[in-house]
Design an enzyme around this catalytic site. Sequence first.
Site, mmCIF file in Angstrom:
data_model
loop_
_atom_site.group_PDB
_atom_site.id
_atom_site.type_symbol
_atom_site.label_atom_id
_atom_site.label_comp_id
_atom_site.label_asym_id
_atom_site.label_seq_id
_atom_site.Cartn_x
_atom_site.Cartn_y
_atom_site.Cartn_z
ATOM 1 N N ALA A 39 -11.309 -13.625 -12.336
ATOM 2 C CA ALA A 39 -11.502 -13.771 -10.890
ATOM 3 C C ALA A 39 -11.712 -12.432 -10.183
ATOM 4 O O ALA A 39 -12.374 -12.376 -9.141
ATOM 5 C CB ALA A 39 -10.305 -14.508 -10.294
ATOM 6 N N HIS A 41 -13.500 -9.864 -11.327
ATOM 7 C CA HIS A 41 -14.935 -9.561 -11.406
ATOM 8 C C HIS A 41 -15.725 -10.438 -10.428
ATOM 9 O O HIS A 41 -16.677 -9.986 -9.794
ATOM 10 C CB HIS A 41 -15.472 -9.843 -12.816
ATOM 11 C CG HIS A 41 -14.912 -8.958 -13.884
ATOM 12 N ND1 HIS A 41 -14.064 -9.417 -14.862
ATOM 13 C CD2 HIS A 41 -15.093 -7.632 -14.129
ATOM 14 C CE1 HIS A 41 -13.755 -8.421 -15.671
ATOM 15 N NE2 HIS A 41 -14.354 -7.328 -15.247
#
EC number: 6.3.2.1
Length: 280
Positions: A39, A41
């Site tokens: 999450a 990224h």
Amino acid sequence: MRNLPDVYRGVDALRAALAPLRQEGKTIALVPTMGALHAGHLSLVEKAREHADIVIASIFVNPKQFAPGEDFESYPRTEESDLQKLADHNVFGVFAPNAKEMYPNGFATSIQIEGPALGLETDHRPHFFNGVATVVAKLLLAVLPDIAVFGEKDYQQLRVIERMAKDLHLPTKIVGAPIVREHDGLAMSSRNEYLDAKERQTAIAISQTLTTARNALRNGESWIDVRKKALAALKLSGFATDYFELRHAKHLGTPIETSGARILVAAKVGTTRLIDNIEV
Ligand code: PAF
């Protein structure tokens, strides 16, 4: 389920795909990654979308930023599920070169950076920032994006890349994005996958210690006392600390005042090395 983004393995193919978009006047954002997306990224992708019409992600586990004996071989490689996640976040294309494309036989150039790269990570991983600066310069020159987004979890890296882009007159604006944390405060990282259940429990201590230290500083305690207590707390939790330092948030030198400075930490639980930081 959306169609997977187009994957480009070579710089020429990627540039050929981007040229007509650029001619149409579309702005382009790059989110460089080493894959094993989580999450954190995906929040970089969302940030990128705020700044540009088209988002390109790159996935490349860069051998030049790992020293012998580090986790280059075991670093998680999960391209298929990464592409699915990027499709769900409407990424236009993914640059996923192999090592030969990035570092062909005879490759002989590398970027050496000092300034914000001095100390902290470099004291423990001396090869790291030259490897990062070299690959990020190559990625930025391959894509020539209007902006590129990097997470504040790797805070020193963000400052190093800003410096490098400025020093080399790269035409890309470097944008930082806030740390994304698990429900218990652990900063998201692809390396969290290495933690077993007990280590995962221990890992909470790193963000807790940062928060306690930040609060103590805000309440006027001296940095010397705060640091001493933090090192003891990390040791008691089972961490072996590489550094726990207070730095100027911009140039990463010694801060004149604590307000606006940043505490940065790197510590090992078992064989897994975690880094985190917090704004004071
Ligand atoms: O932060 C990372 O994932 C890497 O260091 C980066 C910026 C993609 C360069 O390999």
